[in-house]
Motif scaffolding. Sequence first.
Motif, short mmCIF file in Angstrom:
data_model
loop_
_atom_site.label_atom_id
_atom_site.label_comp_id
_atom_site.label_asym_id
_atom_site.label_seq_id
_atom_site.Cartn_x
_atom_site.Cartn_y
_atom_site.Cartn_z
N LEU A 185 0.79 -0.67 0.28
CA LEU A 185 0.37 0.04 0.14
C LEU A 185 0.60 1.00 0.23
N MET A 186 0.77 2.27 -0.90
CA MET A 186 1.33 3.22 -0.81
C MET A 186 0.45 4.58 -1.00
N LEU A 187 1.03 5.17 0.18
CA LEU A 187 0.43 6.76 0.04
C LEU A 187 1.36 7.80 -0.38
N SER A 188 0.84 8.86 -1.09
CA SER A 188 1.41 9.91 -1.35
C SER A 188 0.36 10.53 -1.47
N ALA A 189 0.31 12.16 -1.78
CA ALA A 189 -0.36 12.76 -2.74
C ALA A 189 -0.05 13.44 -3.49
N THR A 190 1.16 12.86 -4.28
CA THR A 190 1.94 13.54 -5.60
C THR A 190 2.21 11.74 -6.46
#
Length: 273
Positions: A185-190
């Motif tokens: 699971l990856m988290l990134s706003a960009t």
Amino acid sequence: LYYKVLFELFGEQILADISDPDFNRQLGKLENTAIYNALYEFQQKGAMSLIRMLQKHRGAILADAVGLGKTWTALAVMKFFQTEGYEVILLCPKKLEQNWRQYLVKHNSRFQDDQLHYTIRFHTDLQETRLERYEDGLRIRDYFQSDKRKLIVIDESHNLRNSKSSRYKYLVETLLKANDDVSVLMLSATPINNTLMDIRNQFKLMARDDPRGFAESLGVRNLDSTFREAQQAFHEWREQPQRAIGDFIKRLPANFFRLTDALTLSRTRQMIE
């Protein structure tokens, strides 16, 4: 007509949810947790979507805009997999350590009753020569010596957008390929910083750097060729004297949307409102 369109788009997913007693049973345990009940409705729906993505494809990207609570949404997903017997390992920049450590069991957070367990390690740990030892005496690769199912959560995943970097290669070659049952699971706003290849590399990371990793599950025969075509469409669109985003979308290959729809969750504040 509006409901017909919605059903054509999402009917398969809705019917699958209704007819899957195992998933409903699993979800029932999550719905009784403090973290799930602390979420707004859009965050709860997001968590459920991410869980489905991870179960089906072993990978997902949470790309909600800044301020929409990616951390708490991810915690709900992590709690779900914890209850299913997964070992959860969080990778984040060192500056964000306390942001995550505060929710661990015995830290008196508002989610203390959930008994959240996960191992925190840093992006800088993704190297063979890493010398720093932790209280448990283990380096990150030591967690991948067992056959236990694992969920890796990568905060600020755009920092691993370069497939040629040593950290990216270490994560894929030494960690992900060492265990057959690892979800990411990856988290990134960009997730896209410079080119469309940034998100391609994050998709390839889920597939252990295999460009054909989603051929069976999504019918995308080759990630590399799909994104070369998408990047070329962007270059051609950018050369137009009058550019409309709708024209760019029309130029993109169908496989591009098949990937993003299946593997990413991205909402803006305006969309939520």
